[in-house]
Design a protein around this motif. Sequence first.
Motif, mmCIF file in Angstrom:
data_model
loop_
_atom_site.group_PDB
_atom_site.id
_atom_site.type_symbol
_atom_site.label_atom_id
_atom_site.label_comp_id
_atom_site.label_asym_id
_atom_site.label_seq_id
_atom_site.Cartn_x
_atom_site.Cartn_y
_atom_site.Cartn_z
ATOM 1 N N LEU A 49 5.888 3.725 -5.433
ATOM 2 C CA LEU A 49 5.607 2.332 -5.782
ATOM 3 C C LEU A 49 4.810 2.285 -7.081
ATOM 4 C CD1 LEU A 49 4.473 1.084 -2.252
ATOM 5 C CD2 LEU A 49 6.669 0.621 -3.335
ATOM 6 N N GLU A 50 4.937 1.160 -7.782
ATOM 7 C CA GLU A 50 4.232 1.014 -9.055
ATOM 8 C C GLU A 50 2.754 0.672 -8.866
ATOM 9 O OE1 GLU A 50 5.582 1.646 -11.866
ATOM 10 O OE2 GLU A 50 7.729 1.714 -11.347
ATOM 11 N N ASP A 51 2.414 0.059 -7.721
ATOM 12 C CA ASP A 51 1.054 -0.428 -7.527
ATOM 13 C C ASP A 51 0.694 -0.351 -6.047
ATOM 14 O OD1 ASP A 51 -1.284 -2.185 -7.280
ATOM 15 O OD2 ASP A 51 -0.812 -2.803 -9.332
ATOM 16 N N GLU A 52 -0.566 -0.054 -5.765
ATOM 17 C CA GLU A 52 -1.011 0.027 -4.377
ATOM 18 C C GLU A 52 -0.892 -1.308 -3.660
ATOM 19 O OE1 GLU A 52 -5.283 0.820 -2.313
ATOM 20 O OE2 GLU A 52 -4.519 2.486 -3.549
ATOM 21 N N LYS A 53 -0.997 -2.410 -4.385
ATOM 22 C CA LYS A 53 -0.888 -3.720 -3.738
ATOM 23 C C LYS A 53 0.511 -3.939 -3.176
ATOM 24 C CE LYS A 53 0.241 -6.330 -7.957
ATOM 25 N NZ LYS A 53 -0.225 -7.395 -8.894
ATOM 26 N N HIS A 54 1.502 -3.230 -3.715
ATOM 27 C CA HIS A 54 2.854 -3.340 -3.168
ATOM 28 C C HIS A 54 2.922 -2.722 -1.772
ATOM 29 C CE1 HIS A 54 4.370 -3.461 -7.603
ATOM 30 N NE2 HIS A 54 3.881 -4.628 -7.202
ATOM 31 N N ALA A 55 2.157 -1.662 -1.567
ATOM 32 C CA ALA A 55 2.092 -1.056 -0.238
ATOM 33 C C ALA A 55 1.482 -2.029 0.765
ATOM 34 C CB ALA A 55 1.280 0.241 -0.288
ATOM 35 N N VAL A 56 0.468 -2.759 0.327
ATOM 36 C CA VAL A 56 -0.181 -3.739 1.201
ATOM 37 C C VAL A 56 0.796 -4.855 1.559
ATOM 38 C CG1 VAL A 56 -2.056 -5.419 1.374
ATOM 39 C CG2 VAL A 56 -2.453 -3.207 0.257
ATOM 40 N N ILE A 57 1.584 -5.301 0.595
ATOM 41 C CA ILE A 57 2.579 -6.349 0.842
ATOM 42 C C ILE A 57 3.591 -5.888 1.883
ATOM 43 C CG2 ILE A 57 4.529 -7.578 -0.195
ATOM 44 C CD1 ILE A 57 2.874 -7.704 -2.793
ATOM 45 N N LEU A 58 4.080 -4.663 1.744
ATOM 46 C CA LEU A 58 5.053 -4.130 2.694
ATOM 47 C C LEU A 58 4.472 -4.061 4.102
ATOM 48 C CD1 LEU A 58 6.619 -1.211 0.604
ATOM 49 C CD2 LEU A 58 7.717 -3.374 1.198
ATOM 50 N N ILE A 178 -3.997 3.758 3.458
ATOM 51 C CA ILE A 178 -4.106 2.603 2.570
ATOM 52 C C ILE A 178 -4.234 1.323 3.382
ATOM 53 C CG2 ILE A 178 -2.923 1.231 0.797
ATOM 54 C CD1 ILE A 178 -3.877 3.902 -0.231
ATOM 55 N N VAL A 179 -3.313 1.139 4.333
ATOM 56 C CA VAL A 179 -3.298 -0.103 5.092
ATOM 57 C C VAL A 179 -2.553 0.106 6.411
ATOM 58 C CG1 VAL A 179 -1.188 -0.875 3.894
ATOM 59 C CG2 VAL A 179 -2.675 -2.565 4.992
ATOM 60 N N GLU A 180 -3.073 -0.510 7.443
ATOM 61 C CA GLU A 180 -2.373 -0.535 8.723
ATOM 62 C C GLU A 180 -1.362 -1.679 8.708
ATOM 63 O OE1 GLU A 180 -2.633 1.546 11.126
ATOM 64 O OE2 GLU A 180 -4.634 2.465 11.070
ATOM 65 N N GLY A 181 -0.211 -1.463 9.317
ATOM 66 C CA GLY A 181 0.783 -2.518 9.394
ATOM 67 C C GLY A 181 0.327 -3.633 10.330
ATOM 68 N N THR A 182 0.361 -4.856 9.855
ATOM 69 C CA THR A 182 -0.069 -5.999 10.672
ATOM 70 C C THR A 182 1.109 -6.855 11.144
ATOM 71 O OG1 THR A 182 -0.428 -7.283 8.645
ATOM 72 C CG2 THR A 182 -2.326 -6.115 9.563
ATOM 73 N N ALA A 183 2.274 -6.702 10.524
ATOM 74 C CA ALA A 183 3.411 -7.557 10.872
ATOM 75 C C ALA A 183 3.926 -7.287 12.285
ATOM 76 C CB ALA A 183 4.541 -7.366 9.861
ATOM 77 N N ARG A 184 3.731 -6.070 12.787
ATOM 78 C CA ARG A 184 4.243 -5.750 14.120
ATOM 79 C C ARG A 184 3.564 -6.577 15.209
ATOM 80 N NH1 ARG A 184 7.926 -2.597 15.214
ATOM 81 N NH2 ARG A 184 7.349 -2.340 17.405
ATOM 82 N N GLN A 185 2.397 -7.099 14.929
ATOM 83 C CA GLN A 185 1.721 -7.957 15.902
ATOM 84 C C GLN A 185 2.540 -9.207 16.197
ATOM 85 O OE1 GLN A 185 -2.126 -8.758 14.221
ATOM 86 N NE2 GLN A 185 -2.651 -6.598 14.022
#
Length: 463
Positions: A49-58, A178-185
């Motif tokens: 990815l180009e930016d860490e914020k993209h990982a957060v978005i995903l 980086i980030v835990e996935g929250t969408a699965r909730q």
Amino acid sequence: MRTRYLVAFAQSHSDFRLPELQSISELHDFHIHLPDEPDTSRPFMVVELEDEKHAVILAKRCILIKSIYEFYAQGETYDEVHKMNRSNRHLWEKYIPNTSFKFNVTGFNHTIPQRRQRDVIENFAYMDFRGKIDMKNPEITMACFEEYECRQAPANGLPRKRCEDDGSFKEIFFGRLIVEGTARQLVGVFDVKKRAYFGNTSMEAEISLLMANQTLASPGKLIYDPFMGTGSMAYPIAYFGALVFGSDIDGRQMRGKGKPPGVIRAATQYGVASKIIDLCTFDVTHNPWRCGELFDAIITDPPYGVRAGAKRLGRKKELSEEKKALYFQHSQSPRPDDQPYIPPTKPYELSNLATDLVLLARYLLKPGGRLVFFLPTVTDEYQEVDIHTMMCEGMEVIANSLQDFGSWGRRLITIRKTSNNKYLPPAYRPVAGEAENAHVPAHRDFREKYFQGFNKDGDSLAA
């Protein structure tokens, strides 16, 4: 400059992972660089990815993501992992002086003994982190994953020994959380069993969320479900901010019993009732649309005859001229029982429905808009050409994901409108006979095949 990230997936619907990643990256206008030959059957994948914020978005939007890590190393042995990790010192050396941290060591398809977990952690001592060890609220979390093959239960029926085959891992991955996935909730939020209104054909929550992601649902978009039923697809779409219009040939499915209508009651439960623009009762082959390019996406789960069959207006058997004249005569006077007229319907064969749905989507979608729908297929008979039998000019398949049930499965098809041309509405002419040597798709007459147990000889196995 691109950075590598380790994505840990939830262990469900592996064939849907790449389409979801690509859809969410397209929605937020960034590019995700996938491996040359991605293996979606495995629980981990290294992407760029180009930016860490993209990982957060995903992680916040993708239903199938559990967590994302900054990638440091991988290997089939710990020697390989430590060698790569040392070569990537520039990625983690900034955390050495004064950063609180913790280490997690976990196994996929395996439970690692605590003693060996400690040994693994101690082998990373060369990283020389000098900050405080904080197991509850660290500034960084380092994670080491051992991936094991899925093992069969012993033939004697006894449970496997605790920690059996410990250390016989397939591969190791190491990185920083980086980030835990929250969408699965959201799978629990939209659980059908907790819904105020549902039916026997309601789509399960996880699948409806995946479908919503395929439509690129977001604020400002208008999305249409032509086979609305009990509204399973409408709620996640509205939750993601899009406006929803729904229709069905049988309004009772949308209304239910009582007031307000069942779909509106469930939408109110999720706080998205204001996003439901309207619900209308009509046959899609006799629709009221008088102009095209209205919708950003069309999403639907067409009925294919297992629990509910698709219908369209018309009679299974045409009336004779004498009966037509008699019917016309009676239609000019009030009905003696003062009951509303209910038009007759006839079965809508699945392969014809699929072809008509693509044509309708080409007419109603804006350029670049998406059609997302499920298509059931017979496993032994399916061929790639089956999908192309329903395609038309100006439309292209961009994703085809299988949910496998053994002898049959259903495919989540995503089709994009690629043309800027304006098209006339579909004519929905009567189906002509099959041309000689024409390919017959595996989903043709799916209902009959299902209730025959998918036997090629036609012997029925299903009651």
